[in-house]
Design a protein around this motif. Structure first.
Motif, PDB file in Angstrom:
ATOM      1  N   ASP A 136      44.482  39.631  49.066  1.00  0.00           N
ATOM      2  CA  ASP A 136      44.597  38.419  48.527  1.00  0.00           C
ATOM      3  C   ASP A 136      44.031  38.352  47.157  1.00  0.00           C
ATOM      4  OD1 ASP A 136      46.548  37.261  50.403  1.00  0.00           O
ATOM      5  OD2 ASP A 136      44.800  36.847  51.612  1.00  0.00           O
ATOM      6  N   LEU A 137      43.763  39.678  46.354  1.00  0.00           N
ATOM      7  CA  LEU A 137      43.035  39.374  44.939  1.00  0.00           C
ATOM      8  C   LEU A 137      43.843  38.282  44.077  1.00  0.00           C
ATOM      9  CD1 LEU A 137      41.296  40.693  42.995  1.00  0.00           C
ATOM     10  CD2 LEU A 137      42.848  42.329  42.436  1.00  0.00           C
ATOM     11  N   GLU A 138      45.007  38.171  44.116  1.00  0.00           N
ATOM     12  CA  GLU A 138      45.595  37.244  43.311  1.00  0.00           C
ATOM     13  C   GLU A 138      45.393  35.884  43.708  1.00  0.00           C
ATOM     14  OE1 GLU A 138      47.919  38.150  46.476  1.00  0.00           O
ATOM     15  OE2 GLU A 138      47.274  39.424  45.327  1.00  0.00           O
ATOM     16  N   ARG A 139      44.822  35.694  44.820  1.00  0.00           N
ATOM     17  CA  ARG A 139      44.795  34.255  45.222  1.00  0.00           C
ATOM     18  C   ARG A 139      43.384  34.009  45.391  1.00  0.00           C
ATOM     19  NH1 ARG A 139      47.539  34.366  51.094  1.00  0.00           N
ATOM     20  NH2 ARG A 139      47.260  32.082  50.977  1.00  0.00           N
ATOM     21  N   LYS A 140      42.425  34.693  44.612  1.00  0.00           N
ATOM     22  CA  LYS A 140      41.219  34.302  44.533  1.00  0.00           C
ATOM     23  C   LYS A 140      40.705  33.019  43.937  1.00  0.00           C
ATOM     24  CE  LYS A 140      40.505  36.055  40.049  1.00  0.00           C
ATOM     25  NZ  LYS A 140      40.472  34.879  39.369  1.00  0.00           N
ATOM     26  N   GLY A 141      39.494  32.523  44.187  1.00  0.00           N
ATOM     27  CA  GLY A 141      39.279  31.197  43.402  1.00  0.00           C
ATOM     28  C   GLY A 141      39.098  31.210  41.806  1.00  0.00           C
ATOM     29  N   LYS A 142      39.117  30.232  41.430  1.00  0.00           N
ATOM     30  CA  LYS A 142      39.217  30.256  39.729  1.00  0.00           C
ATOM     31  C   LYS A 142      38.012  30.554  39.102  1.00  0.00           C
ATOM     32  CE  LYS A 142      38.537  25.252  39.149  1.00  0.00           C
ATOM     33  NZ  LYS A 142      39.129  24.052  38.532  1.00  0.00           N
ATOM     34  N   ASN A 143      36.882  30.551  40.034  1.00  0.00           N
ATOM     35  CA  ASN A 143      35.452  30.993  39.206  1.00  0.00           C
ATOM     36  C   ASN A 143      35.098  32.359  39.459  1.00  0.00           C
ATOM     37  OD1 ASN A 143      35.312  28.275  37.956  1.00  0.00           O
ATOM     38  ND2 ASN A 143      34.424  27.508  39.967  1.00  0.00           N
ATOM     39  N   LEU A 144      35.885  32.889  40.131  1.00  0.00           N
ATOM     40  CA  LEU A 144      35.681  34.618  40.621  1.00  0.00           C
ATOM     41  C   LEU A 144      36.644  35.668  39.389  1.00  0.00           C
ATOM     42  CD1 LEU A 144      34.315  36.590  42.243  1.00  0.00           C
ATOM     43  CD2 LEU A 144      36.022  36.349  43.973  1.00  0.00           C
ATOM     44  N   ASP A 145      35.777  35.980  38.624  1.00  0.00           N
ATOM     45  CA  ASP A 145      36.547  37.026  37.762  1.00  0.00           C
ATOM     46  C   ASP A 145      37.008  38.605  38.325  1.00  0.00           C
ATOM     47  OD1 ASP A 145      36.418  35.110  35.837  1.00  0.00           O
ATOM     48  OD2 ASP A 145      34.584  36.030  34.919  1.00  0.00           O
ATOM     49  N   ILE A 146      38.108  38.604  38.040  1.00  0.00           N
ATOM     50  CA  ILE A 146      38.752  40.080  38.535  1.00  0.00           C
ATOM     51  C   ILE A 146      37.712  41.106  38.313  1.00  0.00           C
ATOM     52  CG2 ILE A 146      40.550  41.693  38.442  1.00  0.00           C
ATOM     53  CD1 ILE A 146      42.563  39.654  38.499  1.00  0.00           C
ATOM     54  N   LYS A 147      37.377  41.155  36.923  1.00  0.00           N
ATOM     55  CA  LYS A 147      36.362  42.215  36.553  1.00  0.00           C
ATOM     56  C   LYS A 147      35.150  42.261  37.517  1.00  0.00           C
ATOM     57  CE  LYS A 147      34.552  39.686  32.752  1.00  0.00           C
ATOM     58  NZ  LYS A 147      34.574  39.647  31.057  1.00  0.00           N
ATOM     59  N   ASP A 148      34.605  41.261  37.833  1.00  0.00           N
ATOM     60  CA  ASP A 148      33.574  41.116  38.674  1.00  0.00           C
ATOM     61  C   ASP A 148      33.733  41.679  40.041  1.00  0.00           C
ATOM     62  OD1 ASP A 148      32.029  40.101  36.698  1.00  0.00           O
ATOM     63  OD2 ASP A 148      32.151  38.153  37.211  1.00  0.00           O
ATOM     64  N   VAL A 149      35.047  41.511  40.513  1.00  0.00           N
ATOM     65  CA  VAL A 149      35.321  41.963  41.824  1.00  0.00           C
ATOM     66  C   VAL A 149      35.628  43.660  41.667  1.00  0.00           C
ATOM     67  CG1 VAL A 149      37.456  42.091  43.428  1.00  0.00           C
ATOM     68  CG2 VAL A 149      36.905  39.991  42.434  1.00  0.00           C
ATOM     69  N   LEU A 150      36.133  44.137  40.596  1.00  0.00           N
ATOM     70  CA  LEU A 150      36.081  45.466  40.507  1.00  0.00           C
ATOM     71  C   LEU A 150      34.877  46.222  40.369  1.00  0.00           C
ATOM     72  CD1 LEU A 150      39.358  45.519  38.168  1.00  0.00           C
ATOM     73  CD2 LEU A 150      39.071  46.056  40.771  1.00  0.00           C
ATOM     74  N   GLY A 151      33.879  45.177  39.749  1.00  0.00           N
ATOM     75  CA  GLY A 151      32.638  45.798  39.544  1.00  0.00           C
ATOM     76  C   GLY A 151      31.881  46.002  40.901  1.00  0.00           C
ATOM     77  N   LEU A 152      31.902  45.156  41.800  1.00  0.00           N
ATOM     78  CA  LEU A 152      31.385  44.914  43.039  1.00  0.00           C
ATOM     79  C   LEU A 152      32.101  46.139  43.733  1.00  0.00           C
ATOM     80  CD1 LEU A 152      29.478  43.673  45.126  1.00  0.00           C
ATOM     81  CD2 LEU A 152      31.243  42.484  45.697  1.00  0.00           C
ATOM     82  N   VAL A 153      33.432  46.381  43.734  1.00  0.00           N
ATOM     83  CA  VAL A 153      34.118  47.182  44.368  1.00  0.00           C
ATOM     84  C   VAL A 153      33.355  48.646  44.032  1.00  0.00           C
ATOM     85  CG1 VAL A 153      36.117  48.759  44.616  1.00  0.00           C
ATOM     86  CG2 VAL A 153      36.198  46.191  44.770  1.00  0.00           C
ATOM     87  N   SER A 154      33.181  48.901  42.547  1.00  0.00           N
ATOM     88  CA  SER A 154      32.686  50.312  42.271  1.00  0.00           C
ATOM     89  C   SER A 154      31.322  50.379  42.702  1.00  0.00           C
ATOM     90  CB  SER A 154      32.577  50.090  40.769  1.00  0.00           C
ATOM     91  OG  SER A 154      32.102  51.431  40.241  1.00  0.00           O
ATOM     92  N   LEU A 155      30.453  49.362  42.936  1.00  0.00           N
ATOM     93  CA  LEU A 155      29.095  49.567  43.294  1.00  0.00           C
ATOM     94  C   LEU A 155      29.152  49.865  44.808  1.00  0.00           C
ATOM     95  CD1 LEU A 155      26.214  47.099  42.633  1.00  0.00           C
ATOM     96  CD2 LEU A 155      26.842  47.791  45.165  1.00  0.00           C
ATOM     97  N   LEU A 156      30.086  49.303  45.742  1.00  0.00           N
ATOM     98  CA  LEU A 156      30.154  49.594  47.172  1.00  0.00           C
ATOM     99  C   LEU A 156      30.610  50.860  47.214  1.00  0.00           C
ATOM    100  CD1 LEU A 156      32.375  46.359  48.162  1.00  0.00           C
ATOM    101  CD2 LEU A 156      29.876  46.979  48.788  1.00  0.00           C
ATOM    102  N   LYS A 157      31.437  51.496  46.254  1.00  0.00           N
ATOM    103  CA  LYS A 157      31.688  52.914  46.619  1.00  0.00           C
ATOM    104  C   LYS A 157      30.490  53.827  46.007  1.00  0.00           C
ATOM    105  CE  LYS A 157      34.209  56.465  44.152  1.00  0.00           C
ATOM    106  NZ  LYS A 157      35.210  56.857  43.263  1.00  0.00           N
ATOM    107  N   GLU A 158      29.865  53.552  44.810  1.00  0.00           N
ATOM    108  CA  GLU A 158      29.090  54.382  44.286  1.00  0.00           C
ATOM    109  C   GLU A 158      27.730  54.457  44.865  1.00  0.00           C
ATOM    110  OE1 GLU A 158      29.830  56.780  42.106  1.00  0.00           O
ATOM    111  OE2 GLU A 158      31.914  55.952  41.861  1.00  0.00           O
ATOM    112  N   GLN A 159      27.176  53.203  45.162  1.00  0.00           N
ATOM    113  CA  GLN A 159      25.894  53.083  45.831  1.00  0.00           C
ATOM    114  C   GLN A 159      25.759  52.799  47.215  1.00  0.00           C
ATOM    115  OE1 GLN A 159      23.661  50.381  43.464  1.00  0.00           O
ATOM    116  NE2 GLN A 159      24.535  50.748  41.631  1.00  0.00           N
ATOM    117  N   LYS A 160      26.782  52.126  47.793  1.00  0.00           N
ATOM    118  CA  LYS A 160      26.553  51.929  49.265  1.00  0.00           C
ATOM    119  C   LYS A 160      27.364  52.911  50.092  1.00  0.00           C
ATOM    120  CE  LYS A 160      24.444  48.031  48.858  1.00  0.00           C
ATOM    121  NZ  LYS A 160      22.856  48.023  49.357  1.00  0.00           N
ATOM    122  N   LYS A 161      28.179  53.744  49.471  1.00  0.00           N
ATOM    123  CA  LYS A 161      28.755  54.984  50.460  1.00  0.00           C
ATOM    124  C   LYS A 161      29.883  54.431  51.109  1.00  0.00           C
ATOM    125  CE  LYS A 161      25.881  57.622  48.148  1.00  0.00           C
ATOM    126  NZ  LYS A 161      26.475  58.387  46.890  1.00  0.00           N
TER     127      LYS A 161
END
Length: 563
Positions: A136-161
């Motif tokens: 439900d990425l397209e239904r996120k709250g208005k104060n959550l930016d997609i680029k921040d979501v993608l940044g966290l996803v990248s961190l989860l992959k790179e640093q949290k394995k």
């Protein structure tokens, strides 16, 4: 992409420890989440999941990155628990894991109610080597930016394995930033697009329905090209609700219910898409069984809808269909209403089948010159017994006469008796003078005699006074009344006409009938007999006195008073 390819790619993703990000995209409702959960559970049951923890997070309504992080932590379950909801126990286990990781100081911090931000941060620190599904990425709250979501996803992959899968409704508004940044984060994309047959296989796999209902449901949904899993599951739910009410009915009832509910649900839920006509258009459409008559004033859209409905095989909306269409809109069924409509339709189906069987038996006689008397008689006899509730008296007569011509008198007598016994609750069926009189259609005297005897053994004939009383009250005069009045002698009519004043109304009703029937050109034989006998009674009365001679003249009676 076929369902087999999609399943194999998900299996490959789950069976590897390699941190990576997979995107599964497709139109809304095509079954991305449903299929992901199904294949994930299948992989768990077959020990094909490499990482030991899993978290599912819907971004619907999540308004901050910290809330997103905490939601991932909150929903972590052991991979053995995949298929169950995250609950207080799983949350407790996750919290214990964090406290063990951070020591007593960290546990004290988590217990504090005034340090929400710190709790969310510490919880996120505990995440590693987790399979994470983000929906439900397209239904996120208005104060959550997609680029921040993608940044966290990248961190989860790179640093949290972690291994991350994103479920995305393709073509939705507000995903511009996702399109802009996804190439830096997504390792591979998978288009989720199934055929109607594949969608049906996924949606109805393991459906708790009788096999025949599942078969018709799959066939019907494929005909309408329904690929929306949500709609398919709504249809399955309705059918699951109504099927228990149809136990013991003919298979044709099951087919109609499933076939009609599939069409009605598609029209109701998909009217704005998929070329589905409005539900009201379908249930109000009337056309012949032999095809669609395109009216001159039909719009192109109406022609298209009619063509879809015709190809689907839907023809006439009956009372059962109307009730089913109502249930699609309300979401529930009333058992008594469904059974009332289904009972009536079921009887029609059984009657038609029985008549067809009986007709088939007659074919052995009519379409052959074989020496097959024994076969013909036995076929007629057996099919007569199985179809007895739906055979008309004239068909009984035809069969009895045929048997007698073949010297099968025992069987002829037997089927008459079987017929009377089986249909004995239908008393008026045997009434020789009723509204459904069989007399004119039946040639066999045995049938006439037995029907008449049975009827009179059940019905006590009314007296002439009772008949006249009812005629005067109801203002009606039927064939049975004629028969009773025609059996009254002229002597009885004389006594009735001469009775005390308390019986005046009976005289009035009788003379009213007499006067109305006297010159009628449509009088039946029974009516003519009534007129004849009443005339004799009036002539006798006219001879008794001058005043009575005058009285009866208004009825056309010319009397000659005795000396």
């Amino acid at each position: 992409m076929s369902i087999e390819i999609i399943k194999s790619q998900i299996d490959k993703f789950l069976s590897s420890e390699t941190p990576e990000v997979m995107e599964i995209k497709g139109k809304w409702g095509v079954g991305k989440t449903y299929s992901w959960n199904k294949f994930l559970l299948d992989a768990k049951n077959n020990n094909r999941i490499k990482l030991k923890k899993y978290s599912y997070v819907s971004l619907f309504g999540i308004n901050s990155l910290d809330a997103f992080k905490y939601a991932i932590f909150e929903n972590v379950v052991d991979h053995k628990l995949i298929g169950t909801e995250a609950n207080i126990e799983t949350f407790k286990n996750n919290s214990v894991s964090v406290s063990t990781l951070l020591g007593k100081k960290g546990l004290d911090l988590i217990k504090s109610k005034s340090t929400t931000h710190a709790i969310e941060s510490l919880a996120f620190l505990s995440l590693s080597n987790v399979i994470i599904c983000i929906d439900d990425l397209e239904r996120k709250g208005k104060n959550l930016d997609i680029k921040d979501v993608l940044g966290l996803v990248s961190l989860l992959k790179e640093q949290k394995k972690c291994k991350v899968v994103l479920l995305l409704n393709d073509g939705e508004d507000g995903l511009e930033d996702y399109v802009k940044y996804r190439e830096k984060v997504i390792d591979f994309e998978m288009e989720f697009s199934l055929t109607a047959a594949e969608s049906a296989e996924i949606a109805f796999d393991g459906a708790e329905l009788i096999p025949y209902a599942v078969e018709v449901l799959k066939e019907s949904s494929v005909k309408l090209n329904i690929r929306n899993i949500r709609v398919l599951k709504k249809i399955e739910r309705l059918i699951k609700l109504v099927i228990p009410y149809l136990d013991g009915y003919e298979q044709e009832i099951i087919y109609q219910v499933v076939h009609s509910l599939t069409l009605f649900s598609w029209c109701y839920y998909c009217e704005q898409s998929d070329d589905a006509p409005p539900l009201n258009f379908v249930i109000n459409l009337e056309y012949s069984l032999f095809g669609i008559s395109i009216e001159a004033e039909d719009t192109d859209e109406h022609k298209k809808w009619k063509s879809i409905i015709s190809e689907y095989g839907y023809q006439l909306t009956d009372e059962l269909d109307l009730l089913l269409s109502k249930s699609v809109q309300t979401g529930y069924f009333i058992e008594s209403e469904i059974k009332a409509k289904a009972d009536r339709k079921n009887k029609e189906i059984i009657a038609e089948k029985s008549q067809n069987l009986f007709s088939e038996a007659w074919r052995l006689y009519r379409y052959s010159f074989d020496n097959n008397q024994h076969e013909v008689v036995n076929a007629l006899y057996e099919n007569f017994k199985s179809s007895i509730m739906f055979i008309e008296p004239r068909s009984l007569d035809q069969t009895v006469c045929f048997f007698k011509k073949l010297d099968e008198n025992v069987k002829a007598e037997e089927i008459i008796d079987l017929y009377i016994d089986a249909r004995k609750e239908e008393i008026e069926l045997f009434n020789p003078t009723g509204d459904y009189s069989f007399v004119g259609d039946i040639k066999d005297q045995t049938i006439l005699d037995k029907f008449t005897a049975f009827y009179h053994s059940i019905i006590t004939p009314e007296t002439v006074e009772q008949v006249l009383e009812r005629i005067g009250t109801q203002k009606t005069f039927n064939r049975n009344d004629e028969t009773i009045l025609a059996t009254v002698s002229a002597e009885q009519y004389y006594s009735l006409l001469k009775s005390e004043n308390g019986r005046y109304k009976h005289r009035f009703f009788l003379l009213s009938i007499y006067k109305e029937s006297l010159n009628s050109q449509y009088a039946s034989d029974s009516t003519k007999e009534i007129v004849n006998r009443v005339t004799k009674a009036l002539e006798r009365i006219a001879l008794e006195s001058k005043i009575n001679e005058i009285r009866v003249k208004e009825y056309g009676i010319q009397g000659r008073r005795l000396g």
